[in-house]
Design an enzyme around this catalytic site. Structure first.
Site, PDB file in Angstrom:
ATOM      1  N   LYS A 183       0.861  -1.188   0.000  1.00 51.45           N
ATOM      2  CA  LYS A 183       0.000   0.000   0.000  1.00 51.45           C
ATOM      3  C   LYS A 183       0.896   1.237   0.000  1.00 51.45           C
ATOM      4  CE  LYS A 183      -4.369   0.937   2.389  1.00 51.45           C
ATOM      5  NZ  LYS A 183      -5.043   0.788   3.692  1.00 51.45           N
ATOM      6  N   VAL A 184       0.678   2.101  -0.987  1.00 54.06           N
ATOM      7  CA  VAL A 184       1.483   3.332  -1.078  1.00 54.06           C
ATOM      8  C   VAL A 184       0.533   4.534  -1.125  1.00 54.06           C
ATOM      9  CG1 VAL A 184       3.373   2.187  -2.329  1.00 54.06           C
ATOM     10  CG2 VAL A 184       1.566   3.335  -3.629  1.00 54.06           C
TER      11      VAL A 184
END
Ligand code: G3P
Length: 217
Positions: free
Chosen positions: A83-84
């Site tokens: 997750k960015v």
């Protein structure tokens, strides 16, 4: 529509997984803090309970730092989605990771323009936060509809993962628009099963059945 649980509480995840209706899990730094558990340990445990994607979020803000953290996280299990955040460095990281076959969930999306960029960066999932969008006076569901339209216009494969879900109607509205995935706290997923007419219907059927004096089997 895929259902993800937005939690790092392993007991709640096991409970939902037992229904056979859970397709994945999303976590974030706040949920890890709430769990009181070691990040890498809890993510590994979750990835062993659900077959589908388990989102684990990087905390570095620069591309190199995100890549270093992603390297640690993606080694945990094959079903980890990195997750960015939706920043320039986040999307640069997304492009690099997805080009390499790693699932990426781009989080903290609050505009259709951001969602378009995430799709161009090859994101596996885009996470628009509907609840937080509603909180500041915007229409979270209108954002989902805009993203659906844009992605369909260009056949982008990026899946719309509706996040920051606050109540069952968010799920229903997102499904009507055609969002691919929704992630919600377990409490909301349990609420989806419930209707007072189901409860009263069961009660009256059982009362009548009792009067027949019969048994099944
Ligand atoms: O995991 C991201 C998102 O679902 C957070 O939800 O309720 O903290 O806005 P919320």
């Amino acid at each position: 529509m895929k259902f993800f649980a937005d939690t790092a509480e392993i007991a709640e995840i096991r409970d939902l997984a037992a229904t056979g209706l859970l397709d994945g899990v999303t976590t974030n730094p706040s949920l890890i803090h709430k769990s009181g558990r070691d990040f890498l340990e809890v993510v590994k445990e979750i990835a062993g309970v659900v077959e589908g994607p388990v989102s684990a979020e990087v905390v570095a803000l620069d591309h190199q730092g995100m890549m270093r953290e992603a390297e640690v996280l993606r080694k945990i299990a094959d079903n980890i989605a990195i997750k960015v955040p939706l920043t320039e460095d986040g999307l640069k990281t997304c492009k690099a990771l997805t080009s390499d076959g790693t699932m990426v969930n781009v989080t903290l999306c609050f505009s259709a323009a951001q969602a378009l960029l995430a799709a161009k960066a090859g994101a596996t999932f885009i996470s628009p936060f509907v609840g937080r969008h509603d909180d500041v006076g915007f229409d979270g569901m209108a954002l989902i509809a805009d993203i659906r339209l844009i992605y369909d216009n260009y056949d982008y494969a990026t899946q719309i993962l509706v996040a920051s879900v606050r109540h069952p109607m968010h799920v229903v509205e997102a499904a009507k628009i055609g969002a691919d995935v929704m992630t919600a706290p377990p409490k909301i997923i349990h609420q989806l099963f419930k209707h007072p007419l189901t409860d009263s219907g069961i009660k009256s059927f059982l009362a009548d059945w009792e009067k027949t004096g019969q048994k099944i089997g």
